[in-house]
Design a protein around this motif. Sequence first.
Motif, PDB file in Angstrom:
ATOM      1  N   THR A  25       7.996  -0.987  -8.908  1.00 54.41           N
ATOM      2  CA  THR A  25       8.750  -1.738  -7.549  1.00 54.41           C
ATOM      3  C   THR A  25       7.435  -2.208  -6.976  1.00 54.41           C
ATOM      4  O   THR A  25       7.502  -3.404  -6.117  1.00 54.41           O
ATOM      5  CB  THR A  25       9.439  -0.687  -6.976  1.00 54.41           C
ATOM      6  N   GLN A  26       6.240  -1.573  -6.608  1.00 50.38           N
ATOM      7  CA  GLN A  26       5.332  -1.865  -5.938  1.00 50.38           C
ATOM      8  C   GLN A  26       4.539  -3.188  -6.571  1.00 50.38           C
ATOM      9  O   GLN A  26       4.381  -4.174  -5.637  1.00 50.38           O
ATOM     10  CB  GLN A  26       4.106  -0.613  -6.155  1.00 50.38           C
ATOM     11  N   ASN A  27       4.498  -3.156  -7.951  1.00 45.03           N
ATOM     12  CA  ASN A  27       3.817  -4.318  -8.543  1.00 45.03           C
ATOM     13  C   ASN A  27       4.694  -5.678  -8.144  1.00 45.03           C
ATOM     14  O   ASN A  27       4.189  -6.791  -8.096  1.00 45.03           O
ATOM     15  CB  ASN A  27       3.795  -4.255 -10.017  1.00 45.03           C
ATOM     16  N   GLN A  28       5.952  -5.207  -8.219  1.00 47.46           N
ATOM     17  CA  GLN A  28       7.199  -6.601  -7.827  1.00 47.46           C
ATOM     18  C   GLN A  28       6.746  -6.983  -6.532  1.00 47.46           C
ATOM     19  O   GLN A  28       6.907  -8.114  -6.116  1.00 47.46           O
ATOM     20  CB  GLN A  28       8.352  -6.186  -8.245  1.00 47.46           C
ATOM     21  N   ASN A  29       6.762  -6.000  -5.559  1.00 44.83           N
ATOM     22  CA  ASN A  29       6.505  -6.239  -4.100  1.00 44.83           C
ATOM     23  C   ASN A  29       5.049  -7.250  -3.910  1.00 44.83           C
ATOM     24  O   ASN A  29       5.145  -7.991  -3.287  1.00 44.83           O
ATOM     25  CB  ASN A  29       6.547  -5.130  -3.366  1.00 44.83           C
ATOM     26  N   ILE A  30       4.114  -6.505  -4.815  1.00 46.67           N
ATOM     27  CA  ILE A  30       2.997  -7.124  -4.704  1.00 46.67           C
ATOM     28  C   ILE A  30       2.896  -8.544  -5.068  1.00 46.67           C
ATOM     29  O   ILE A  30       2.609  -9.558  -4.418  1.00 46.67           O
ATOM     30  CB  ILE A  30       1.852  -6.518  -5.498  1.00 46.67           C
ATOM     31  N   LYS A  31       3.659  -8.918  -6.266  1.00 50.25           N
ATOM     32  CA  LYS A  31       3.720 -10.220  -6.578  1.00 50.25           C
ATOM     33  C   LYS A  31       4.347 -11.174  -5.702  1.00 50.25           C
ATOM     34  O   LYS A  31       3.888 -12.284  -5.574  1.00 50.25           O
ATOM     35  CB  LYS A  31       4.467 -10.404  -8.002  1.00 50.25           C
ATOM     36  N   GLN A  32       5.537 -10.970  -5.176  1.00 51.33           N
ATOM     37  CA  GLN A  32       6.178 -11.579  -4.146  1.00 51.33           C
ATOM     38  C   GLN A  32       5.341 -11.879  -2.876  1.00 51.33           C
ATOM     39  O   GLN A  32       5.298 -13.113  -2.553  1.00 51.33           O
ATOM     40  CB  GLN A  32       7.642 -11.003  -3.988  1.00 51.33           C
ATOM     41  N   PHE A  33       4.703 -10.820  -2.416  1.00 55.72           N
ATOM     42  CA  PHE A  33       3.925 -11.053  -1.206  1.00 55.72           C
ATOM     43  C   PHE A  33       2.808 -11.813  -1.523  1.00 55.72           C
ATOM     44  O   PHE A  33       2.500 -12.858  -0.724  1.00 55.72           O
ATOM     45  CB  PHE A  33       3.238  -9.512  -1.041  1.00 55.72           C
ATOM     46  N   ILE A  80      -0.820  -5.489   2.985  1.00 59.50           N
ATOM     47  CA  ILE A  80      -0.486  -5.287   1.660  1.00 59.50           C
ATOM     48  C   ILE A  80       0.118  -3.887   1.414  1.00 59.50           C
ATOM     49  O   ILE A  80       0.828  -3.694   0.663  1.00 59.50           O
ATOM     50  CB  ILE A  80      -1.812  -5.482   0.879  1.00 59.50           C
ATOM     51  N   ASP A  81      -0.590  -2.748   1.874  1.00 62.60           N
ATOM     52  CA  ASP A  81      -0.078  -1.417   1.899  1.00 62.60           C
ATOM     53  C   ASP A  81       1.189  -1.303   2.319  1.00 62.60           C
ATOM     54  O   ASP A  81       2.172  -0.472   1.658  1.00 62.60           O
ATOM     55  CB  ASP A  81      -1.120  -0.489   2.293  1.00 62.60           C
ATOM     56  N   SER A  82       1.726  -1.726   3.432  1.00 61.82           N
ATOM     57  CA  SER A  82       3.193  -1.698   4.089  1.00 61.82           C
ATOM     58  C   SER A  82       3.825  -2.508   3.101  1.00 61.82           C
ATOM     59  O   SER A  82       4.968  -2.003   2.767  1.00 61.82           O
ATOM     60  CB  SER A  82       3.155  -2.314   5.273  1.00 61.82           C
ATOM     61  N   VAL A  83       3.659  -3.679   2.440  1.00 63.17           N
ATOM     62  CA  VAL A  83       4.540  -4.376   1.796  1.00 63.17           C
ATOM     63  C   VAL A  83       4.726  -3.818   0.501  1.00 63.17           C
ATOM     64  O   VAL A  83       5.698  -3.786  -0.176  1.00 63.17           O
ATOM     65  CB  VAL A  83       3.932  -5.817   1.501  1.00 63.17           C
ATOM     66  N   PHE A 135      10.836  -4.999   3.139  1.00 58.46           N
ATOM     67  CA  PHE A 135       9.939  -6.091   2.714  1.00 58.46           C
ATOM     68  C   PHE A 135      10.253  -7.437   3.303  1.00 58.46           C
ATOM     69  O   PHE A 135       9.517  -8.136   3.744  1.00 58.46           O
ATOM     70  CB  PHE A 135      10.018  -6.362   1.011  1.00 58.46           C
ATOM     71  N   ASN A 136      11.384  -7.755   3.407  1.00 62.18           N
ATOM     72  CA  ASN A 136      12.149  -8.909   3.958  1.00 62.18           C
ATOM     73  C   ASN A 136      11.631  -9.378   5.480  1.00 62.18           C
ATOM     74  O   ASN A 136      11.354 -10.312   5.977  1.00 62.18           O
ATOM     75  CB  ASN A 136      13.390  -9.148   3.898  1.00 62.18           C
ATOM     76  N   GLN A 137      11.625  -7.987   6.142  1.00 62.69           N
ATOM     77  CA  GLN A 137      11.160  -8.189   7.599  1.00 62.69           C
ATOM     78  C   GLN A 137       9.813  -8.271   7.676  1.00 62.69           C
ATOM     79  O   GLN A 137       9.593  -9.204   8.646  1.00 62.69           O
ATOM     80  CB  GLN A 137      11.663  -6.686   8.195  1.00 62.69           C
ATOM     81  N   LEU A 181      -6.566  -8.746  -3.024  1.00 64.17           N
ATOM     82  CA  LEU A 181      -7.166  -9.784  -2.144  1.00 64.17           C
ATOM     83  C   LEU A 181      -7.786 -10.852  -3.059  1.00 64.17           C
ATOM     84  O   LEU A 181      -7.458 -11.966  -3.143  1.00 64.17           O
ATOM     85  CB  LEU A 181      -7.770  -9.586  -1.052  1.00 64.17           C
ATOM     86  N   THR A 182      -8.678 -10.480  -4.037  1.00 61.75           N
ATOM     87  CA  THR A 182      -9.220 -11.417  -5.050  1.00 61.75           C
ATOM     88  C   THR A 182      -8.356 -12.089  -5.746  1.00 61.75           C
ATOM     89  O   THR A 182      -8.296 -13.248  -5.988  1.00 61.75           O
ATOM     90  CB  THR A 182     -10.283 -10.375  -5.729  1.00 61.75           C
TER      91      THR A 182
END
Length: 600
Positions: free
Chosen positions: A29-37, A66-69, A77-79, A176-177
């Motif tokens: 789930t975290q990785n999916q959030n990171i990708k979308q972000f 990034i940590d919150s997302v 996430f949407n908010q 970030l890189t």
Amino acid sequence: MKTIKYYFLLIVLLFHIVNVHAQRKNIKTQNQNIKQFIQIWGLVKYKSQKSIVGKFDADKVFLSLIDSVKNADQKQFNQLISTMIGAVDPAFTAKAHSYDHDALNSYRHLLKNVDYNWIKDKKYTVALRKQLIALSNQVNLSGNHQYIPTVWYESDLPNEAAYTNYTFNEERMNLLTLAKAWNAIEYLFPYKYMMDKDWRKVLTSMIPMFREIRNRLSYEKSVLMLEVAINDTHGGEFMENGNLKMTSDIVKVRYYPPFDYKAEAKGIIVKKFLNDSLAKSSSLKAGDEIVAINGIKMEGWLKERGALLPASNDAVKYRQLSTSNNDRGDTFAFSNLKGGTLNVKVRRDGAYLNLKLVMLDRRNRESIKIIEDYILQKRAKEKKIKGIENIGDITLFRAGNFFDKDLPKDNDLAKLSAELKSKRALVFDMRKYPQAPGLFGYYLPLVLGKAPFAFARYYAADLKDPGTFIHREGIENYMYMSKDGTKPMGELYKGKIVILTDENTQSMGEWFSMMLRQFNANATIIGSQTAGADGDVKRLTLPGGYRFSFTGNGIFYPDGRETQRVGIKPDIYFKVSAKDLSGVEDVHLQRALNLIREGK
């Protein structure tokens, strides 16, 4: 008692399994959030009005969110994302300014990279999807951009912090890189559509890798894998001295063969031994072709060792695996060895031999001295090669050995024009990178009577619509235009023109090879596949002070055929044989002279 103990252990095991499953699900789930972000953050960075004018500090926003997302549920996430995007000004919509992609001319605009289908993901709320769609349809009317060079041929991407003191052990900065490099390719690499792998799938696969970075070694290797993924020879700049610090640890190049060599698809060809003593003591000879090492056929051996070498095509992979035109001492074809003695299968004069190859150990001072002396000798020999040479009624120009100091003076131009036009043929050796671009872009056309002309289609990043590229139509984009109105001298040179190319013909070398091929009706290219990386290089500064390089402008033939990855197509295919590689004669040049003199 045993039964109770058994059930207790079973409960502990089940609890552990459930816990591991939950952890894996959470990481997924975290990785999916990171990708979308990363995707949405990049969209804001390159398309939003606030970012265009410098009111969006992309790095600061990323690091703060990034940590919150990463740990947010879908509602959170949407908010968070909606807040980051903010209001999208309807005054800058593409349709309002006649810049809708469906209506743009496909010759003037390179639109093949544009794909915002990911915005349709149902995980986003309807309101957020509307924000994202509106943002993707924004146009930039300012003529400038905070993160894109205003001058299309400038190399460095502006306003990208170097973080020179970064120690490579912080997940936020490592992500970030990834975000910076991934989005630079997403919006500023004209050939994204030509890559072997879908760029969004590359992002998915890279996120876990960048999250696991703990030191400089894993950081450099991860960024290098990104460079490899774009299939672009210009990405090889990342491996240059002064940029990549951990080359020997990444590719493990402890051992060095006692000879210069060229790697090809089916073998490693021995060219010249580093000294006479090594030649006498080795069971191999110049001209031998190594077809297997330790029982492994060369195709598989080289594929494994070329996996971390950025390249547009296989020709460049083999170039990087070779010592040909390499004065840094890279021997990637012999990387990752377990010992300094190899069992090699060799083809010699049509027969196969099983021999021992004893390598030089770079941890040995004497071996290092032998290698350094040989490289210095090659450099000294290279410096003596003439940039221009007359071979009877033929003039040879060597692009890699002709320097600005060799350019003609104004009062010598008339004499040079008469001399060159009297020649039966002109040969241009483009097998090394041109050192005096003015020779090709101005002086030769001037003295040979050729007016500036558009010999390619040149596309640069469209500041108005980042992610697309726009055709640069002016002749000054192709050749130097004299500001004092100087005209080409006399009639056009109509003698034979022969251009020599191979895998070392790259970027500017490919650009001028295209020009020379269309110079007159009597021009011929003799050679093999070139580097497939034409177009000005772009460089993105990454945390740690690194440069992430890629081709930034799109170069196509006038009829629309790609040059990227394909290279400049020769009229006569020519490749030096194993036997000729070990000789002293330049058989490639000889092939050109034979064509001129004998017509075949």
